[in-house]
Design an enzyme around this catalytic site. Sequence first.
Site, mmCIF file in Angstrom:
data_model
loop_
_atom_site.group_PDB
_atom_site.id
_atom_site.type_symbol
_atom_site.label_atom_id
_atom_site.label_comp_id
_atom_site.label_asym_id
_atom_site.label_seq_id
_atom_site.Cartn_x
_atom_site.Cartn_y
_atom_site.Cartn_z
ATOM 1 N N ASP A 22 -2.942 2.620 5.192
ATOM 2 C CA ASP A 22 -4.134 2.728 4.334
ATOM 3 C C ASP A 22 -5.428 2.656 5.149
ATOM 4 O OD1 ASP A 22 -2.157 2.443 2.471
ATOM 5 O OD2 ASP A 22 -3.092 0.777 1.399
ATOM 6 N N HIS B 214 -6.625 7.001 -1.236
ATOM 7 C CA HIS B 214 -6.902 5.565 -1.397
ATOM 8 C C HIS B 214 -8.252 5.439 -2.112
ATOM 9 C CE1 HIS B 214 -5.841 1.484 -0.580
ATOM 10 N NE2 HIS B 214 -6.751 1.244 0.338
ATOM 11 N N HIS C 95 -13.224 2.565 -1.486
ATOM 12 C CA HIS C 95 -12.465 1.309 -1.465
ATOM 13 C C HIS C 95 -12.971 0.280 -2.469
ATOM 14 C CE1 HIS C 95 -9.750 -1.713 0.227
ATOM 15 N NE2 HIS C 95 -9.136 -0.686 0.788
ATOM 16 N N HIS D 123 -2.182 -0.707 7.892
ATOM 17 C CA HIS D 123 -3.528 -0.111 7.941
ATOM 18 C C HIS D 123 -3.746 0.477 9.334
ATOM 19 C CE1 HIS D 123 -3.472 -3.236 4.872
ATOM 20 N NE2 HIS D 123 -4.363 -2.494 4.225
HETATM 21 NI NI NI Z 1 -7.202 -0.563 1.462
#
Ligand code: NI
Length: 327
Positions: free
Chosen positions: A137, A188, A192, A279
Amino acid sequence: MMSKKKKTLVTVASVIMVIATVLGCVVIAQKIPADSVKTTGTTAGSPTTTATTTQSTTTTTTTTTTTTTTTTTTTTTAKPTTTKKKTTTTKKKTTTTAKEEKITTTKYTTTQVYNPDRKAYLESIKGNKKLIALTFDDGPTNNYTVKLLDNLDKYNARVTFFVVGDRVSKYSSTLNRAYKMGNEIGSHTYSHKDLAQLKPAELQKQIEKTNEEVKKVIGVYPSLMRPPYGSYNNTVKSAAGVPIIMWNIDTLDWKHRDKNKVCQNIVKNAHDGAIVLMHDLYGSTVDGAIMAMDKLQHEGYAFVTVSELAYLKGKTLEPGKVYNSIK
Ligand code: NI
């Protein structure tokens, strides 16, 4: 001399008129001669006017197929304001097309192979490998994402990226490379935010802006979505338009930033059908993931994208449904 020239031009004009009529563009031919006659009459054969007439006749012939273009040009000369209005209409039209295309993306099913180049490999591992989907991500980035991509072929691995929309154009070459290699690109969302806290209009923006950014770079919309912080509600589910992918192995890579811990968390918890959360913002994450692939490949694991995992398990992922693993 002048009258000779005029004569010739009149003859040329009438020949073109005949051709135009023969070509069947009766409507245009009717319009243009009316203008030309008027012009020629007033300025009595001035070379400039004749030149203009000839030019517009040429335009007529060219525009045989695109009548709309001619109409727009005429309006522009008369009223600049109308042109502005027209541009807005065109923009609106584009949005409609984009929405239609989006529906097509929603129809994407995991019964298809995400990347056809991987089909032979996927068939070869069907039923004889344990499957794990590594997901990343918050990217893309340059250095870390690139290092991960550089190491995937060694393990026949492809992974899934859930990219943040507002990073996409800046790191477009990395994203494009990831996609072309056959990695899966999910959304995503745009900046955010906690989607469950957003008003519907804002939520829609977060989703749609990301879809458009991604499409601009790789040519298709994201096939999956992962909400930031794993936070979603029923509104998010219905707005997603694609399957929502969570995870069932959390490496906590963002917290400890330790490659050995990343590796241990994956290896210790690995099982068939698992989805691993990481990530690609940290070097320790990428190093830990590579170490884990190195270990797990000797334990009979294959590293596949989320859609490949669904395909190999014979499952169809549904838009708006939430998946933590695919078994
Ligand atoms: Ni995230």
